[in-house]
Design a protein around this motif. Structure first.
Motif, mmCIF file in Angstrom:
data_model
loop_
_atom_site.group_PDB
_atom_site.id
_atom_site.type_symbol
_atom_site.label_atom_id
_atom_site.label_comp_id
_atom_site.label_asym_id
_atom_site.label_seq_id
_atom_site.Cartn_x
_atom_site.Cartn_y
_atom_site.Cartn_z
ATOM 1 N N ASN A 16 39.961 30.700 34.316
ATOM 2 C CA ASN A 16 40.098 31.387 35.045
ATOM 3 C C ASN A 16 41.291 32.775 34.178
ATOM 4 O O ASN A 16 41.975 33.960 35.044
ATOM 5 C CB ASN A 16 39.725 31.888 35.832
ATOM 6 N N SER A 17 40.942 33.067 33.013
ATOM 7 C CA SER A 17 42.377 33.522 32.064
ATOM 8 C C SER A 17 42.007 34.329 32.207
ATOM 9 O O SER A 17 43.291 35.664 31.864
ATOM 10 C CB SER A 17 42.700 32.452 30.571
ATOM 11 N N LEU A 18 41.541 35.387 31.698
ATOM 12 C CA LEU A 18 41.054 36.822 31.349
ATOM 13 C C LEU A 18 41.565 37.769 33.384
ATOM 14 O O LEU A 18 41.986 38.106 32.799
ATOM 15 C CB LEU A 18 39.958 36.885 31.238
ATOM 16 N N ALA A 19 40.962 36.894 34.174
ATOM 17 C CA ALA A 19 41.084 37.499 35.312
ATOM 18 C C ALA A 19 43.000 37.139 35.684
ATOM 19 O O ALA A 19 44.089 38.145 35.600
ATOM 20 C CB ALA A 19 40.450 36.894 36.776
ATOM 21 N N GLY A 20 43.157 36.250 35.178
ATOM 22 C CA GLY A 20 44.682 35.585 35.544
ATOM 23 C C GLY A 20 45.714 36.233 34.836
ATOM 24 O O GLY A 20 47.275 37.309 35.216
ATOM 25 N N LEU A 21 45.273 37.343 33.249
ATOM 26 C CA LEU A 21 46.322 37.727 32.258
ATOM 27 C C LEU A 21 46.144 39.104 32.821
ATOM 28 O O LEU A 21 46.938 40.362 32.815
ATOM 29 C CB LEU A 21 45.951 37.517 30.907
ATOM 30 N N LEU A 22 44.929 39.429 33.167
ATOM 31 C CA LEU A 22 45.199 41.022 34.091
ATOM 32 C C LEU A 22 46.052 41.675 34.621
ATOM 33 O O LEU A 22 46.317 42.645 35.487
ATOM 34 C CB LEU A 22 43.437 41.464 33.791
ATOM 35 N N GLU A 23 46.017 40.834 36.230
ATOM 36 C CA GLU A 23 46.274 40.403 37.224
ATOM 37 C C GLU A 23 48.003 40.565 37.380
ATOM 38 O O GLU A 23 48.055 42.080 38.464
ATOM 39 C CB GLU A 23 46.040 39.609 38.121
ATOM 40 N N PRO A 24 48.392 41.031 36.704
ATOM 41 C CA PRO A 24 50.325 41.417 36.717
ATOM 42 C C PRO A 24 49.938 42.510 36.117
ATOM 43 O O PRO A 24 50.510 43.621 37.027
ATOM 44 C CB PRO A 24 50.870 40.348 35.700
ATOM 45 N N VAL A 25 48.799 43.207 35.013
ATOM 46 C CA VAL A 25 48.683 44.766 35.605
ATOM 47 C C VAL A 25 48.787 45.352 35.940
ATOM 48 O O VAL A 25 48.882 46.732 36.730
ATOM 49 C CB VAL A 25 48.382 44.746 33.860
ATOM 50 N N LEU A 26 47.672 45.054 37.438
ATOM 51 C CA LEU A 26 46.802 45.546 37.909
ATOM 52 C C LEU A 26 47.897 45.469 39.063
ATOM 53 O O LEU A 26 48.045 46.384 39.935
ATOM 54 C CB LEU A 26 45.191 44.908 38.507
ATOM 55 N N GLN A 27 48.478 44.644 39.496
ATOM 56 C CA GLN A 27 49.936 44.457 40.195
ATOM 57 C C GLN A 27 50.900 45.505 39.980
ATOM 58 O O GLN A 27 51.393 46.168 41.281
ATOM 59 C CB GLN A 27 50.662 43.597 41.096
ATOM 60 N N GLU A 28 51.125 45.755 39.105
ATOM 61 C CA GLU A 28 51.985 46.862 38.057
ATOM 62 C C GLU A 28 51.156 48.398 38.966
ATOM 63 O O GLU A 28 52.556 49.291 39.427
ATOM 64 C CB GLU A 28 53.052 46.810 37.029
ATOM 65 N N MET A 29 49.731 48.317 38.275
ATOM 66 C CA MET A 29 49.989 50.000 38.901
ATOM 67 C C MET A 29 49.353 50.005 40.098
ATOM 68 O O MET A 29 49.569 51.360 40.575
ATOM 69 C CB MET A 29 48.292 49.975 38.259
ATOM 70 N N ALA A 30 49.367 48.952 40.724
ATOM 71 C CA ALA A 30 49.068 49.029 42.422
ATOM 72 C C ALA A 30 50.247 49.777 43.247
ATOM 73 O O ALA A 30 51.550 50.438 43.596
ATOM 74 C CB ALA A 30 48.849 48.360 43.473
ATOM 75 N N ALA A 31 51.356 49.178 41.912
ATOM 76 C CA ALA A 31 53.258 49.234 43.028
ATOM 77 C C ALA A 31 53.751 50.995 42.391
ATOM 78 O O ALA A 31 54.040 51.515 43.190
ATOM 79 C CB ALA A 31 54.143 48.357 41.686
ATOM 80 N N VAL A 32 52.783 51.231 41.570
ATOM 81 C CA VAL A 32 53.210 52.744 41.329
ATOM 82 C C VAL A 32 52.301 53.774 41.979
ATOM 83 O O VAL A 32 51.978 55.175 41.656
ATOM 84 C CB VAL A 32 53.592 53.192 39.871
ATOM 85 N N GLY A 33 51.619 53.184 42.230
ATOM 86 C CA GLY A 33 50.891 54.481 43.703
ATOM 87 C C GLY A 33 48.876 53.982 43.629
ATOM 88 O O GLY A 33 48.232 55.043 43.344
ATOM 89 N N ARG A 34 48.294 53.754 42.459
ATOM 90 C CA ARG A 34 47.656 53.339 41.914
ATOM 91 C C ARG A 34 46.343 52.281 42.921
ATOM 92 O O ARG A 34 47.026 51.472 42.867
ATOM 93 C CB ARG A 34 46.980 53.653 40.431
ATOM 94 N N ARG A 35 45.606 52.912 43.035
ATOM 95 C CA ARG A 35 44.505 52.524 43.628
ATOM 96 C C ARG A 35 43.472 51.329 42.895
ATOM 97 O O ARG A 35 43.026 52.037 42.216
ATOM 98 C CB ARG A 35 43.414 53.710 45.114
#
Length: 217
Positions: A16-35
């Motif tokens: 599941n490497s593709l989803a795993g590599l994308l997840e930290p980026v998504l968490q950063e986006m959520a941290a700055v207020g993006r849904r």
């Protein structure tokens, strides 16, 4: 919501490497207020589900890895991302030679990006779908965590470990030796020359070795 971000996740990759590599980026986006809306591109009906989702909800832009969903078209053959007016960033770990059609989609709504700068340069030089590519590296641990790396070439054991596939490099070389003589000689010549070189040198070396043999890559 117009500030929502759509993330296409595919669980079929190795560990599941593709989803795993994308997840930290998504968490950063959520941290700055993006849904962040995570869409699982699994099962035979996922294209239909994605089309239904974009009809129900607007997105500011979309993210995908390894070209998942890049080529998706509506029943009228319009590219989904153009019809929905959603920019899609196609972030790749793989070289453009892997599933090349996904790296060559020409659309003002699709941006092709790469973890490795030499992959981005290859796309721009040989495919050039949109006149630009992006080199967006994944954050790596600080070198201070690995005080002995990189070892001098004289201290390296010269081994390659295929951690994703488990392939045996000796078996790969044996398979090369069964290729037609032209391809066999090019591959073995290149392997010898590239033994202590980086992956960015592979394509230019193969092109230089193959061209005198009448094979232009």
């Amino acid at each position: 919501m117009a500030d929502s971000i759509l993330a296409l996740l595919w669980t079929g990759s190795a560990y599941n490497s593709l989803a795993g590599l994308l997840e930290p980026v998504l968490q950063e986006m959520a941290a700055v207020g993006r849904r962040v809306v995570r869409f699982n591109a699994d099962g035979p009906d996922w294209p239909r589900r994605l089309i239904d989702l974009r009809q129900r909800e607007p997105f500011e832009f979309a993210l995908t890895r390894a070209g998942i969903g890049v080529e998706l078209k509506l029943p009228n053959q319009d590219l989904l991302w153009e019809a929905a007016n959603i920019p899609l960033f196609n972030w790749n770990c793989d070289h453009p030679c892997y599933f090349p059609s996904r790296h060559a989609v020409r659309s003002r709504h699709i941006l092709h990006g790469y973890v490795f700068p030499d992959h981005a340069r290859y796309n721009l030089r040989h495919l050039n779908p949109n006149g630009m590519t992006f080199a967006v590296h994944i954050g790596m641990p600080p070198r201070s965590l690995f005080p002995a790396a990189p070892r001098p070439i004289s201290q390296r054991n010269g081994r390659i470990i295929f951690s994703k596939s488990g392939h045996d490099s000796n078996a790969i070389e044996a398979e090369w030796r069964n290729r037609p003589p032209l391809l066999r000689d090019i591959l073995l010549h290149a392997a010898e020359e590239l033994f202590h070189r980086s992956t960015a040198d592979f394509v230019p070396a193969l092109q230089r070795i193959a061209e005198p043999q009448g094979l232009l890559l």
